[in-house]
Design a protein around this motif. Structure first.
Motif, PDB file in Angstrom:
ATOM      1  N   SER A   5     -10.086  -0.352  -1.701  1.00 35.05           N
ATOM      2  CA  SER A   5      -9.758  -1.648  -1.136  1.00 35.05           C
ATOM      3  C   SER A   5     -10.026  -2.695  -2.207  1.00 35.05           C
ATOM      4  O   SER A   5     -10.376  -2.361  -3.338  1.00 35.05           O
ATOM      5  N   PRO A 239       1.530   2.437   6.466  1.00 39.28           N
ATOM      6  CA  PRO A 239       0.559   3.483   6.131  1.00 39.28           C
ATOM      7  C   PRO A 239       0.611   4.636   7.117  1.00 39.28           C
ATOM      8  O   PRO A 239       0.700   4.436   8.328  1.00 39.28           O
ATOM      9  N   CYS A 257      -5.720  -0.262  -0.311  1.00 39.17           N
ATOM     10  CA  CYS A 257      -5.360  -0.565   1.075  1.00 39.17           C
ATOM     11  C   CYS A 257      -6.163  -1.766   1.569  1.00 39.17           C
ATOM     12  O   CYS A 257      -7.300  -1.986   1.141  1.00 39.17           O
ATOM     13  N   PRO A 259      -7.174  -2.432   5.192  1.00 37.34           N
ATOM     14  CA  PRO A 259      -7.123  -1.962   6.578  1.00 37.34           C
ATOM     15  C   PRO A 259      -7.064  -3.093   7.594  1.00 37.34           C
ATOM     16  O   PRO A 259      -6.583  -2.894   8.715  1.00 37.34           O
ATOM     17  N   ARG A 279     -10.914   2.273  12.142  1.00 43.76           N
ATOM     18  CA  ARG A 279      -9.674   2.851  12.676  1.00 43.76           C
ATOM     19  C   ARG A 279      -8.843   3.474  11.557  1.00 43.76           C
ATOM     20  O   ARG A 279      -8.298   4.567  11.697  1.00 43.76           O
ATOM     21  N   PHE A 280      -8.747   2.797  10.415  1.00 43.74           N
ATOM     22  CA  PHE A 280      -8.001   3.323   9.271  1.00 43.74           C
ATOM     23  C   PHE A 280      -8.651   4.618   8.777  1.00 43.74           C
ATOM     24  O   PHE A 280      -7.952   5.592   8.450  1.00 43.74           O
ATOM     25  N   ILE A 284      -6.162   7.666   9.259  1.00 45.78           N
ATOM     26  CA  ILE A 284      -5.483   7.935   7.978  1.00 45.78           C
ATOM     27  C   ILE A 284      -6.335   8.821   7.069  1.00 45.78           C
ATOM     28  O   ILE A 284      -5.950   9.935   6.723  1.00 45.78           O
TER      29      ILE A 284
END
Length: 290
Positions: A5, A239, A257, A259, A279-280, A284
């Protein structure tokens, strides 16, 4: 596949708690962006802008990369740190060597350096560095840094940098990976010839694969196709586990990313980042890693 990130455009005081959230959720790394200042009289054209002006406002915060990385390292356990990207030739060689080495030691080797030449002449001039030779100096700075990080008595004699024999401590306990950013032919060649990887921006799938292929061609040209090489970039695609598995198979080693993109952060409460990060990670990252 690594999941990274970034810190760009975040409220500075939010970065440390968000770094802890990313660390706990299983992300691999976080990149720090770099700018020194925003001059009132900005004449340098910003690349890829129809107006030639940056898309951010003058009061946007760009915390110092190495102060920030040191703080994030102290607040996390396993997260890695790099740049997207650090304008290294705008600084003196010894300053870059000292800051990165210190961060590497304090983080337990969780640091890489991702360098680029930048675009803002005003930053170079205010730092007392020559803007016109920035590419050539970066080409020399990369091997010079590796030499200065060896430990013991070290020196460097080149065209742009001359360092008499000295000790610069602490030195990294293991080699610090050096990556390169930039999309020009010179930048891609610098990455393929001198570096341990390349950091890109955000691309549609076909454009991303185009850069992967070009870097592969250049690495073969320089006889470095068998050396370890990272490719870290962001994908302008929805994604999904399938997307990132395809990226991995294509030779992309890390994806950047955000998120929390699209999440409601208007409350100003840093805890608003937690749910999209988790959640990501669940939907993912866990599925990509099987």
């Amino acid at each position: 596949m690594q999941f990274w990130s970034g810190t760009a455009f975040m409220k500075t005081s939010d970065i440390l708690p968000v770094a802890r959230m990313l660390d706990e959720a299983g992300f691999d790394g976080i990149v720090a962006s770099d700018h020194m200042i925003y001059p009132r009289e900005l004449t340098s054209p910003y690349p890829d802008s129809p107006t030639g002006k940056p898309m951010w406002t003058p009061d946007t915060a760009w915390p110092d990369s190495w102060v920030l990385i040191g703080a994030m390292a102290a607040a996390t356990n396993r997260l890695r740190f790099s740049n997207a990207v650090y304008v290294a030739p705008a600084r003196p060689l010894l300053e870059v060597a000292k800051q990165v080495a210190t961060a590497s030691v304090l983080s337990g080797g969780r640091v890489s350096l991702a360098v680029g030449v930048g675009w803002m002449r005003e930053e170079y001039e205010l730092m007392g560095q020559d803007f016109g030779t920035r590419g050539a100096r970066l080409n020399e700075m990369i091997p010079a840094l590796r030499e200065l990080w060896r430990g013991g008595w070290v020196s460097w004699q080149g065209r742009h940098y001359r360092v008499p024999e000295l000790m610069i401590e602490p030195h990294p306990e293991a080699p610090v990976p050096i990556l390169c950013g930039g999309e020009s032919d010179a930048a891609l060649r610098r990455a393929a010839r001198l570096c341990d990887g390349w950091v890109g921006y955000a691309y549609k799938w076909d454009d991303a694969i185009g850069y992967v292929r070009r870097l592969g061609e250049l690495r073969r040209e320089y006889g470095r196709e068998s050396a370890p090489f990272e490719i870290i970039l962001a994908l302008l695609e929805p994604p999904s586990p399938d997307l990132f598995l395809r990226a991995r198979d294509a030779g992309i080693t890390g994806v950047m990313c955000s998120p929390w993109a699209g999440a409601d952060l208007s409350s100003g409460d840093v805890e608003a980042y937690r749910e999209p990060i988790e959640r990501f990670a669940e939907s993912i990252i866990a599925k990509v890693r099987g």
